[in-house]
Design a protein around this motif. Structure first.
Motif, PDB file in Angstrom:
ATOM      1  N   SER A   1       0.466   1.178  -9.882  1.00  0.00           N
ATOM      2  CA  SER A   1       0.313   1.674  -8.343  1.00  0.00           C
ATOM      3  C   SER A   1      -1.046   0.936  -7.897  1.00  0.00           C
ATOM      4  O   SER A   1      -1.385   0.989  -6.866  1.00  0.00           O
TER       5      SER A   1
ATOM      6  N   ALA B   1       1.028   3.686  -3.009  1.00  0.00           N
ATOM      7  CA  ALA B   1       0.820   5.240  -2.906  1.00  0.00           C
ATOM      8  C   ALA B   1       1.899   6.253  -3.351  1.00  0.00           C
ATOM      9  O   ALA B   1       1.570   7.172  -4.125  1.00  0.00           O
ATOM     10  N   PHE B   2       3.127   5.618  -3.014  1.00  0.00           N
ATOM     11  CA  PHE B   2       4.136   6.884  -3.491  1.00  0.00           C
ATOM     12  C   PHE B   2       4.299   6.647  -4.972  1.00  0.00           C
ATOM     13  O   PHE B   2       4.470   7.741  -5.505  1.00  0.00           O
ATOM     14  N   SER B   3       4.084   5.378  -5.430  1.00  0.00           N
ATOM     15  CA  SER B   3       4.357   5.415  -6.830  1.00  0.00           C
ATOM     16  C   SER B   3       3.162   6.112  -7.791  1.00  0.00           C
ATOM     17  O   SER B   3       3.497   6.667  -8.629  1.00  0.00           O
ATOM     18  N   SER B   4       1.992   6.001  -7.024  1.00  0.00           N
ATOM     19  CA  SER B   4       0.857   6.608  -7.689  1.00  0.00           C
ATOM     20  C   SER B   4       1.136   8.246  -7.598  1.00  0.00           C
ATOM     21  O   SER B   4       0.843   8.785  -8.717  1.00  0.00           O
ATOM     22  N   VAL B   5       1.532   9.059  -6.523  1.00  0.00           N
ATOM     23  CA  VAL B   5       1.873  10.340  -6.592  1.00  0.00           C
ATOM     24  C   VAL B   5       2.905  10.538  -7.500  1.00  0.00           C
ATOM     25  O   VAL B   5       2.863  11.698  -8.432  1.00  0.00           O
ATOM     26  N   ALA B   6       3.873   9.846  -7.659  1.00  0.00           N
ATOM     27  CA  ALA B   6       5.051  10.099  -8.650  1.00  0.00           C
ATOM     28  C   ALA B   6       4.609   9.850  -9.986  1.00  0.00           C
ATOM     29  O   ALA B   6       5.249  10.457 -10.926  1.00  0.00           O
TER      30      ALA B   6
ATOM     31  N   THR C   1       0.915  -1.056  -0.100  1.00  0.00           N
ATOM     32  CA  THR C   1      -0.017   0.046   0.071  1.00  0.00           C
ATOM     33  C   THR C   1       0.867   1.201  -0.233  1.00  0.00           C
ATOM     34  O   THR C   1       0.479   2.191  -0.876  1.00  0.00           O
ATOM     35  N   VAL C   2       1.891   1.245   0.881  1.00  0.00           N
ATOM     36  CA  VAL C   2       2.895   2.548   0.929  1.00  0.00           C
ATOM     37  C   VAL C   2       3.458   2.661  -0.387  1.00  0.00           C
ATOM     38  O   VAL C   2       3.526   3.779  -1.054  1.00  0.00           O
ATOM     39  N   VAL C   3       4.219   1.613  -1.024  1.00  0.00           N
ATOM     40  CA  VAL C   3       4.865   1.678  -2.105  1.00  0.00           C
ATOM     41  C   VAL C   3       3.790   2.093  -3.438  1.00  0.00           C
ATOM     42  O   VAL C   3       4.295   3.125  -4.251  1.00  0.00           O
TER      43      VAL C   3
END
Length: 235
Positions: free
Chosen positions: A80, A64-69, A60-62
């Motif tokens: 993501s 979420a970060f990938s989605s923002v990037a 979930t964390v990875v």
């Protein structure tokens, strides 16, 4: 309303599908482990049972970060979304365990995890179908004023539903405002904070009678469906 697989809706649809699929597969595997069948077994590392919520949190964390990037660009947005769907499903499948800080996965308290997953699935499904809780005729007709009034009214009704102990109504009402209106107007659940603080003895008796009637008709069906999908808990 655009299609479920349209480019702008694809990530959300993939998130919804991966969330549901992960829950079904996870419950199938855990039920096989519980029955002692198949090649699966608990993940034990250095004497510690590593619950599947741990890789779920990481995914979930990875995701979420990938989605923002990714800024919504393909294919990373879709990838993501799948990571978030899989990770969130793994985490919520052990929601009751995390809440109680003990292994209640197959206990009666563990049914809360199934209920949370079902409510989340309903919310994701409505979003995937294109039902936007911030869209209404009032917003279109009155612009920003309509938007502010609609959001304020919607939040008020949802907060009342939550305070009255009507969590499923609040989830559905977030997308279908009339459902939230009805939930906010009708009697609260007898064990809710609203009932304890606002109701006198007579009204509390009415609330208990209504809740008992509703649970006798629908509550057992919901639990039976949960047991069918997720496995019957141990008494």
């Amino acid at each position: 309303m655009t299609g479920l697989w349209s480019p702008e809706r694809l990530p959300l649809t993939l998130l919804f599908v991966s969330f549901i699929a992960t829950f079904v597969v996870t419950r199938a595997i855990t039920r096989l482990i519980r029955a002692g069948k198949g090649p699966f077994h608990d993940n034990i590392a250095s004497g510690i049972h590593v619950h599947h919520s741990i890789p779920g949190i990481i995914l979930t964390v990875v995701g979420a970060f990938s989605s923002v990037a990714a800024h919504g660009t393909a294919p990373m947005a879709a990838i993501s979304a799948v990571m978030i769907g899989v990770g969130t499903s793994l985490v919520l499948d052990e929601f009751a365990l995390l809440l109680h800080l003990q292994d209640v996965y197959w206990a009666r308290e563990g049914q809360l995890s199934v209920q949370v997953v079902m409510l989340t699935s309903a919310a994701l499904g409505l979003l995937a179908l294109g039902i936007d809780p911030l869209e209404s005729d009032g917003m279109k007709r009155f612009g920003h004023a309509g938007l502010l009034v609609s959001i304020a009214l919607q939040l008020l009704c949802l907060l009342v539903c939550i305070r009255k102990g009507k969590y499923a109504t609040a989830v559905v009402g977030a997308f279908l405002l009339p459902v939230a209106w009805i939930g906010a107007i009708r009697l609260a659940r007898p064990r809710s904070r609203w009932a304890r603080k606002q109701y006198d003895a007579g009204k509390l008796t009415r609330a208990k009678a209504r809740a008992n009637g509703f649970d006798a008709r629908w509550g057992r069906r919901g639990l039976a469906l949960g047991d069918l999908v997720a496995g019957k808990p141990t008494d």
